[in-house]
Design an enzyme around this catalytic site. Sequence first.
Site, short mmCIF file in Angstrom:
data_model
loop_
_atom_site.label_atom_id
_atom_site.label_comp_id
_atom_site.label_asym_id
_atom_site.label_seq_id
_atom_site.Cartn_x
_atom_site.Cartn_y
_atom_site.Cartn_z
N HIS A 156 54.38 144.17 2.45
CA HIS A 156 55.67 143.57 2.06
C HIS A 156 56.67 143.64 3.21
O HIS A 156 57.88 143.67 2.98
CB HIS A 156 56.28 144.26 0.83
CG HIS A 156 55.31 144.45 -0.29
ND1 HIS A 156 55.14 143.55 -1.31
CD2 HIS A 156 54.43 145.45 -0.53
CE1 HIS A 156 54.21 143.98 -2.14
NE2 HIS A 156 53.76 145.14 -1.70
N SER A 277 67.53 129.91 26.84
CA SER A 277 68.41 129.05 26.05
C SER A 277 69.31 128.27 27.00
O SER A 277 69.69 128.77 28.06
CB SER A 277 69.27 129.92 25.13
OG SER A 277 70.46 129.24 24.78
N GLU A 290 56.31 130.23 18.47
CA GLU A 290 56.92 129.45 17.38
C GLU A 290 56.19 128.11 17.21
O GLU A 290 55.99 127.64 16.09
CB GLU A 290 58.40 129.21 17.65
CG GLU A 290 59.23 130.46 17.53
CD GLU A 290 60.65 130.24 18.02
OE1 GLU A 290 61.56 130.19 17.17
OE2 GLU A 290 60.85 130.10 19.24
#
Length: 460
Positions: A156, A277, A290
């Site tokens: 979890h 970035s 990703e």
Amino acid sequence: MAKAWGGRFEGKTDPRVETFTESISFDARLAAVDLCGSQGHAKMLAQVGLLTVAECDAICRTLDEIGGEIARGEFRFSVELEDIHMHIESALIARQGDVGRKLHTGRSRNDQVATDLKLYIRDAIARVDGLLADVQRAFVERGSGDLDVIVPGYTHLQRAQPVVVVHYWLAYCEKLQRDRERLADCLKRVNISPLGAAALAGSSLPIDPDISAALLGFSAPAANSLDVSSDRDFVIEFVNGLALIAVHLATWAEEWILWSTIEFGYLQLPDAYTTGSSIMPQKRNPDVLELIRGKSARVMAAVPQLLLLVKGLPLAYNRDLQEDKIALFEALDTISACLELAPAIIAGARLNRQQIAARLEEGFLDATALMEYLILKGVPMRSAHETVGQLVSQCESKACRLADLPLAALQAACPNIMADVSQVLGVHNAVNALRSYGSGGPASVAQQLAIWKKRLAPQQ
Ligand code: ARG
């Protein structure tokens, strides 16, 4: 340009129909397997006397020439010729005249395209298997150096029990091993030859599907021409195998994205596989991971796309089937790109040992070890569970670890606790106590790592 099937037509095809029905824009990549399949077919025709040896040689030689031109980018493709099969056949006829016009004897594009797909997927299985092995090898190779690193195991996404970090690496290896086995199993059904099915019913000519099957390395010819010319199960099985690889890569990518956050701080991804970035100078983004996670959607989406494509189609060939290649190639290209990048990311990632160790005692990772200690001291499991739960709660109110509680406090909670409890408390003791087969303890993990090294060693 005259159509190969134009005999019964008077009117010309609407150019928009040519554009609508063409597949050359995506099936040109079947060229190599189409040539190979045609050569197998031609050799069979020669063996049964439907071609002379000289005709067969001329056909095979010319097909090789055409293959060379396609490979060198010298071959001209045009939508008027529909698909790769028509392009190659018409180039053959242009060069060999009537001899070329004999190649398609006892064959239809329906068994031809199924054969091409099977030859193509057979190669693809070998390539993907190799890529999967490279990823496994990357995990195993870094394993020896990581055997001393203990991390929290999670359920979890909450801290659960400690494991040697290599247990994670080998968990991915196991998943990818099942992927390899699935593809190997799929290969059994891929490897049945469609040649001989012709359009749908077989042929009245004395063709011999056993011969073409053997020449092309298939294990047998198909026993039912209607079935094999409509069958795309093997494409769906293969793409489904790719989709499960995508699921596994997405899990790995997601975990490493989390592990490389400041919040976790477990991993530093290699510079070459992270990006910055455009506005925030400090950023180090895990874009490659990703996109491995993101692109998995394309691979998975190919499965329902193919199922929807074939659902409710009557036997045998229907033109709908032409669309199978779109989903197949998309899934294959996407998973291949992901698998090709994975090993370098795995090899280049650095574990932040100190940061991992610094917070390892948080989260009561030794609670289950303490409970199991109590079980070995004769306490029923459910009672042991409750006792340790109460001790954890005591620790939380005192902001301390289980190992910080005085023996007297432990014994007050359960008289079965002895001084030897110190041997199971603390994360290192807890991980060392793990001993069952397949567990995340050091002995078990080292044993599995040795097995993996042997399994992945290049075969002599
Ligand atoms: N381009 C077609 C495909 O990919 C080849 C088979 C065409 N067969 C036919 N009878 N029109 O499915």
